[in-house]
Write an enzyme that holds these catalytic residues in place. Structure first.
Site, PDB file in Angstrom:
ATOM      1  N   HIS A 159       0.673  -1.054  -0.174  1.00  0.00           N
ATOM      2  CA  HIS A 159      -0.035  -0.079   0.003  1.00  0.00           C
ATOM      3  C   HIS A 159       0.910   1.355  -0.138  1.00  0.00           C
ATOM      4  O   HIS A 159       0.676   2.105  -0.876  1.00  0.00           O
ATOM      5  CB  HIS A 159      -0.888  -0.035   1.230  1.00  0.00           C
ATOM      6  CG  HIS A 159      -1.714  -1.104   1.414  1.00  0.00           C
ATOM      7  ND1 HIS A 159      -3.051  -1.402   0.520  1.00  0.00           N
ATOM      8  CD2 HIS A 159      -1.740  -2.223   2.311  1.00  0.00           C
ATOM      9  CE1 HIS A 159      -3.334  -2.538   1.069  1.00  0.00           C
ATOM     10  NE2 HIS A 159      -2.515  -3.141   2.244  1.00  0.00           N
TER      11      HIS A 159
HETATM   12  O1  RIB Z   1      -5.102  -0.204   4.879  1.00  0.00           O
HETATM   13  C1  RIB Z   1      -3.548  -0.287   4.404  1.00  0.00           C
HETATM   14  C2  RIB Z   1      -3.272   0.959   5.435  1.00  0.00           C
HETATM   15  O2  RIB Z   1      -3.197   0.600   6.628  1.00  0.00           O
HETATM   16  C3  RIB Z   1      -1.409   0.935   5.070  1.00  0.00           C
HETATM   17  O3  RIB Z   1      -1.269   2.387   5.435  1.00  0.00           O
HETATM   18  C4  RIB Z   1      -1.080   0.172   6.348  1.00  0.00           C
HETATM   19  O4  RIB Z   1      -0.010   0.377   6.884  1.00  0.00           O
HETATM   20  C5  RIB Z   1      -2.109   0.430   7.401  1.00  0.00           C
HETATM   21  O5  RIB Z   1      -1.674   1.571   8.075  1.00  0.00           O
END
Ligand code: RIB
Ligand code: CA
Length: 328
Positions: free
Chosen positions: A257
């Site tokens: 992500h």
């Molecule tokens: O949903 C993904 C996000 O949530 C990313 O930033 C991961 O590190 C968590 O913080």
């Protein structure tokens, strides 16, 4: 900008850099990848890393941020601690995905890099008020509490921030913590409401695009072949994190992500999306934290965010691998 870049040894980082960035983060294995991508990219002058409670409590996210910077050979980076919980409601964490430390995978050492005394919120406000207007970009890759508190403390910064590139939300991909909410938004929907209402240009990296950026074995093998400390630890982190997400989503590897935000800064052409209005649901117990994206333009609401939907995943991993190779 996208080509291979070596870290300058004879010029100061500030001279070489083309952009000033603050990373607001809740490390988190994927946050670590984002921080390493920034540190391995001479185009970026990392003004500071601000930690927020998220994947794990603040005491761990700030420690983890200091660990990642030291692991990457960058004990010059300033790390600040911010909010230890959301503006409203209970603190939500994600140890089930990230492990008890938040960075499960490698053996973590206690960093010697010390935490700054200034609060993250004060650092964000002071930096944005001191740096030239529209010269500082914020990469927000955790719950948006620090950014919202900074905007509440000094609303003027909304007009001074160059851009907020944030990982959060989901539209066609919906949610990953509830059926309709992604973790960063769900953890503090009131903060997200404040951020999406501010004047700063926003680039939103939702699950729609991050679910297309998968840590496949072949890509992990390429990262491992770099053979430096940072890549060795990162592969262990992403292997741990991937075990949870690949089980959840199926397939080879899991979504990566947070580094999509830094990659967009370095190589925006790797991505595409659409300017849309984005509002945050805060009232409904069923859909609290949902990002309501007006993708088809059926309202007249302000188009406040570039909502990214697609990416060149191979190009992204080539960039990440090249830049992590610049670390120690
Ligand atoms: O949903 C993904 C996000 O949530 C990313 O930033 C991961 O590190 C968590 O913080
Ligand atoms: Ca994160």
């Amino acid at each position: 900008m996208c080509g291979k870049k070596d870290v300058p040894n004879d010029m100061s980082r500030a001279e070489e850099a083309e952009m000033k960035v603050i990373i607001d983060t809740d490390p988190g294995q994927d946050d670590a990848a984002a921080i390493m991508l920034a540190l391995g990219s001479p185009e970026i002058e990392l003004l500071g890393v601000t930690a927020v409670a998220g994947n794990v409590p603040l005491s761990l996210t700030e420690r983890n941020a200091r660990y990642v910077c030291e692991l990457s050979g960058r004990t010059d980076v300033r790390v600040f601690a911010g909010a230890d919980g959301p503006l409203k409601g209970d603190t939500v964490t994600a140890e089930h995905a990230h492990g008890k430390t938040g960075l499960d995978g490698p053996e973590i050492f206690e960093p010697s890099l010390t935490l700054q005394c200034t609060s993250a919120i004060d650092f964000i406000v002071e930096t944005l008020m001191e740096e030239p207007v529209e010269s500082v970009t914020i990469c927000a890759i955790g719950p948006l509490t620090n950014i919202a508190l900074a905007l509440k403390k000094q609303p003027e910064i909304g007009r001074r921030i160059k851009r907020i590139v944030l990982m959060g939300g989901g539209y066609f991909a919906q949610g990953n913590v509830t059926p309709s909410a992604e973790f960063n938004i769900y953890a503090d929907p009131e903060a997200a409401t404040i951020v999406f209402a501010c004047e700063a240009p926003i680039v939103m990296m939702p699950l729609d695009v991050t679910h297309k950026i998968l840590t496949t074995k072949e890509r992990m093998d390429r990262l491992a072949a770099i053979g430096n400390n940072a890549s060795e630890a990162l592969v262990k982190m992403l292997t741990f994190y991937g075990r949870h997400t690949s089980a959840k989503y199926g397939g080879d590897g899991g979504p990566l992500h947070d580094p999509t935000t830094v990659a967009w800064l370095l190589c925006p052409d790797l991505f595409n999306g659409r300017m849309c209005n984005v509002e945050i649901e805060t009232q409904s117990p069923l859909t609290r934290g949902a990002t309501v994206v007006d993708w088809w333009g059926v309202t007249k609401r302000r188009k406040n965010a570039l909502v990214v939907q697609n990416a060149d995943a191979e190009g992204f991993f080539k960039l990440l691998t090249e830049r992590v190779a610049n670390l120690i």
